[in-house]
Design an enzyme around this catalytic site. Sequence first.
Site, short mmCIF file in Angstrom:
data_model
loop_
_atom_site.label_atom_id
_atom_site.label_comp_id
_atom_site.label_asym_id
_atom_site.label_seq_id
_atom_site.Cartn_x
_atom_site.Cartn_y
_atom_site.Cartn_z
N ASP A 241 0.82 -1.22 0.00
CA ASP A 241 0.00 0.00 0.00
C ASP A 241 0.85 1.26 0.00
O ASP A 241 0.35 2.35 -0.27
CB ASP A 241 -0.94 0.00 1.21
N ASP A 316 5.45 -6.50 7.02
CA ASP A 316 4.06 -6.13 6.77
C ASP A 316 3.41 -7.13 5.81
O ASP A 316 2.63 -6.75 4.93
CB ASP A 316 3.98 -4.71 6.20
#
Length: 409
Positions: A241, A316
């Site tokens: 992201d 992540d």
Amino acid sequence: IYDTLKCHISMMPVLQSLLSFHGAGSCSPQDLETALLQEGFLPLGRDELLLPATVIQGSVSGGCFVLALTSKDMRVRVTFQLCEGGFATLDLVEQVHEVWPPKPAIFSQQIIDNIEKSVKTFLQHTSSLSQPSHSPSGGHDQENGVTVSRLPCLKRGFKVDPYICTTDNRVIEYDVIRTVCKFHSQFQKIEIWETAQYGNMLLLDNDVNIAESDFAYTSAITGNGREDFCGKTVLILGGGDGGILHELLKTTVKHVTMIEIDEQVLDCARKHLRGICRDSLDSLKGNNYEVLVQDCVPVLEEYVSRGKEFDFVINDLTAIPISTKPVGSQWDFLRLILDLSLKVLAPSGKYYTQGNGYNSTAALAMYEEQIGRLQLQRPVGFSKETVCVPSYLEQWVFYCIWKASSASS
């Protein structure tokens, strides 16, 4: 009727209102049908309903039955179930068309309020008849009468299913405005919703990943302002992201290497998650950063073989798996990433990762057990922090792990 209704309902979405009543007395399906129609609680006339009402299961003599009323056009279905112990449920189902402007609902809020009042009045009456008197005058104690609970209207079969479960299996309804994009990449299902509260929201394999409202997530996985990245090297695993990369590039970090396997996640973020990544993904390489579109495992193995180290490793990739035992491919992958990450971590470095929901206590405990079993030359220490991530609608646990001496472990 029900075979026809099932086929018809499957072709268009429905709105379903669920009411439950506690303290109901016994009654027959015929008495209930008569009372409901006389009260005019339905926004339909008798000639619009498929009658007579049908007992589709249960025992009338035992006080348990299911009563079903269906409109002739199959648009409306009313199901009343009376159970033992004075518990009753009422389901109101209405077919709707996803058109604009939307047609007025048959079961409007006012109609549902009237239905609730009528059914409660009827059940109060049956309860007072079936209960012994509680006062010299023969009156029924109102505080022990029928109580009602009502769920918000459920949306079923719509183009966008707004319901997602939390990690501890509670249902959340998101305020979805529209689907921005939805497709399958080589690795996963990618979807972005535009929502009223959280901005654009990224879902991977039907799981909420991050929304434009979720700076709390990015802040927590980078140390919540406690770390000084000035002159440091950072390795990001995943992070497609772009939020972590963007925050690090706001500092005087020496260099950031980011490894993301799915290029289509990067493309979606660049186009539709600008509130998260800003301009950090406009180029995959800059003066002090590089984004590698690769599988992180062979890259990590190469770094280990070369003796390459980083001051920070930020994982992540995925949350801790929820399972009864720490076994299976997801746990094997988690252990592999943890082991390789700590091998490329500088002696004074720190490893940050997300955990899982606060209520996923068993999964978190198993992860901490894995930390304790790391086969390293020196032991490790860890700390954890609980943060409220807006779009998750649950508290989320983050971990910081570091290499420690035996004396301080």
